[in-house]
Write a protein that holds these residues in place. Structure first.
Motif, mmCIF file in Angstrom:
data_model
loop_
_atom_site.group_PDB
_atom_site.id
_atom_site.type_symbol
_atom_site.label_atom_id
_atom_site.label_comp_id
_atom_site.label_asym_id
_atom_site.label_seq_id
_atom_site.Cartn_x
_atom_site.Cartn_y
_atom_site.Cartn_z
ATOM 1 N N THR A 1 20.076 -31.504 -19.086
ATOM 2 C CA THR A 1 19.474 -32.837 -18.941
ATOM 3 C C THR A 1 19.518 -33.298 -17.485
ATOM 4 O OG1 THR A 1 21.625 -33.805 -19.526
ATOM 5 C CG2 THR A 1 20.011 -33.509 -21.299
ATOM 6 N N GLU A 2 20.599 -32.973 -16.783
ATOM 7 C CA GLU A 2 20.706 -33.349 -15.377
ATOM 8 C C GLU A 2 19.706 -32.573 -14.525
ATOM 9 O OE1 GLU A 2 25.463 -34.516 -15.184
ATOM 10 O OE2 GLU A 2 24.808 -32.445 -14.889
ATOM 11 N N ASN B 1 16.298 -34.016 -15.101
ATOM 12 C CA ASN B 1 16.179 -35.290 -14.408
ATOM 13 C C ASN B 1 16.004 -35.097 -12.910
ATOM 14 O OD1 ASN B 1 16.144 -38.085 -14.099
ATOM 15 N ND2 ASN B 1 18.369 -38.198 -13.843
ATOM 16 N N ARG C 1 12.419 -34.111 -12.215
ATOM 17 C CA ARG C 1 11.551 -35.268 -12.370
ATOM 18 C C ARG C 1 11.633 -36.183 -11.148
ATOM 19 N NH1 ARG C 1 12.573 -40.286 -13.999
ATOM 20 N NH2 ARG C 1 14.698 -39.712 -14.575
#
Length: 428
Positions: A205-206, A209, A212
């Protein structure tokens, strides 16, 4: 010894002013030395630069509002950086950039120029000129022998204070045990004992992110507030990854220094290994993107930092071994073949059939201190074990010469028969 600073907004502005003044003085010194050319007078030294600094403080109020101690120390640090450059141990000092190089150093006698004290169980204070007492997180005792400290801010906006103290080396267990450490990309550190340790990186998830935010940064207008916010968010994720890597290195190096008397690692030239494959316009490189990804993985694994901390904690007990062919040599029989490493994780010897984890097998060779000779093989007692039998002519009673195998001829002891009536030996 690094501690986390927690300045108030007013104190933070004072720290930023100190950083700006130190960076301004440093960049002026860089400009003076870059202006020098052969045939011109030598660039001003530290004493002359201090005199010029005094005149500049007299002419500019904004510079006089800062700490003279901070500004003179920036000049002293630059002088030392140039001395290191001429000694050939460091690169030439270059420009410092706002937002990237935010920091300054204080040197002096504790109790006069600066001081540190403890307030509570988890809180301490450090005295910074023209800023006052700034709180920091007290996680351990600040040694009395500390004579300087550095204040800096990372890209995530966090402030730290670092006291310059030479750490006490860690004593070994005294058992004489030797361990080999093989550094890799998939497995950060594989030990000859069979243990495998890896640096904890970013979670999925990191990482998503981060990608992004990087795409958003590419669309942001340079100099805008939105771009500054995105850069700060990226800096926080990067700082989290760096903290995890440093924490892993500290724990791993401490465990190795306490558990083994001799620690053997590969003597790697990491700076050469992470060079860009881009090439030039006349000779462009190949597989540039793949090489760039490999370079990032090497940096993320902390190869250089691990050995540096080992040498500091286990002083005199770290040995560097020639890394040539350590991943292709069988630890059981000593045979070397590139085909023996079937994959990144599997090693299967083509001679004796020994099967082991590829990184662990390499670590065992490093622990044994093995290096190859010009023949490309280990040289155990009696000669190499993977060479073809070599004939040696010996005298016999008949006056004819009979070939015999030299020691180390693959372990097979045989003497080929002579051709009847010819007096010569057949080809082996």
């Amino acid at each position: 010894m690094r501690f986390r600073l927690t300045p108030t907004p007013t104190q933070e502005q004072g720290l930023l002013d100190h950083c700006a003044h130190a960076r301004f003085v440093w960049n002026l010194a860089v400009e003076q030395h870059q202006h020098w050319q052969p045939g011109r007078a030598s660039a001003p030294g530290y004493v002359e630069q201090c005199r010029q600094l005094t005149e500049a403080r007299r002419a500019f109020e904004w510079l006089a509002a800062g700490s003279q101690t901070v500004q003179q120390q920036a000049l002293r640090d630059f002088t030392q950086a140039m001395a290191n450059f001429f000694a050939g141990t460091h690169r030439r000092p270059t420009w410092r950039k706002a937002g990237v190089h935010e920091g300054f150093r204080i040197v002096g006698q504790r109790g006069r120029q600066w001081d540190a004290r403890r307030l509570s169980h988890k809180t301490g204070q450090v005295w910074i000129p023209k800023v006052g007492w700034v709180k920091f997180r007290w996680s351990r005792q600040v040694p009395d022998e500390a004579k300087s400290f550095r204040v800096n801010r990372d890209r995530a906006g966090r402030w730290h204070v670092c006291f310059a103290v030479i750490p006490t080396p860690i004593d070994g267990p005294g058992t004489g045990e030797v361990v080999g450490v093989d550094r890799g990309v998939v497995v950060s550190a594989a030990l000859s004992t069979g243990e495998q340790w890896s640096v904890p990186g970013l979670r999925k998830t990191e990482a998503d992110n981060l990608r992004r935010l990087q795409r958003r940064l590419a669309r942001a207008k340079p100099g805008s507030n939105r771009r500054a916010r995105v850069k700060m968010a990226i800096g926080r994720i990067k700082a989290r990854e760096t903290d995890r890597r440093k924490d892993w290195v500290e724990q791993t190096s401490t465990a190795l220094a306490r558990s083994y008397d001799v620690i053997r690692v590969e003597d790697l030239r990491i700076k050469n290994m992470v060079r860009s494959a881009r090439g030039t316009l006349a000779a462009p490189g190949t597989n540039v993107r793949a090489k760039a990804g490999l370079n990032r993985s090497i940096h993320a694994a902390g190869w250089g930092l691990l050995v540096t901390r080992l040498e500091q904690k286990a002083s005199g007990r770290v040995e560097k071994i020639n890394p040539a062919y350590t991943s292709q040599i069988c630890h059981a029989c000593g045979h070397r073949a590139a085909e023996s490493r079937e994959s990144q994780a599997v090693f299967r010897c083509r001679t004796c059939g020994h099967v082991d984890d590829a990184d662990v097998n390499a670590a065992k060779n490093i622990a044994a201190g093995r290096a190859v000779t010009a023949r490309g093989a280990l040289q155990p007692l009696g000669g190499a074990v993977n060479r073809e039998p070599q004939p040696v002519l010996t005298s016999v009673e008949t006056g004819l010469e009979s070939p015999a195998l030299t020691p180390g001829g693959g372990g097979r002891q045989f003497v080929p028969s002579l051709v009847a009536g010819s007096g010569v030996s057949p080809a082996i």
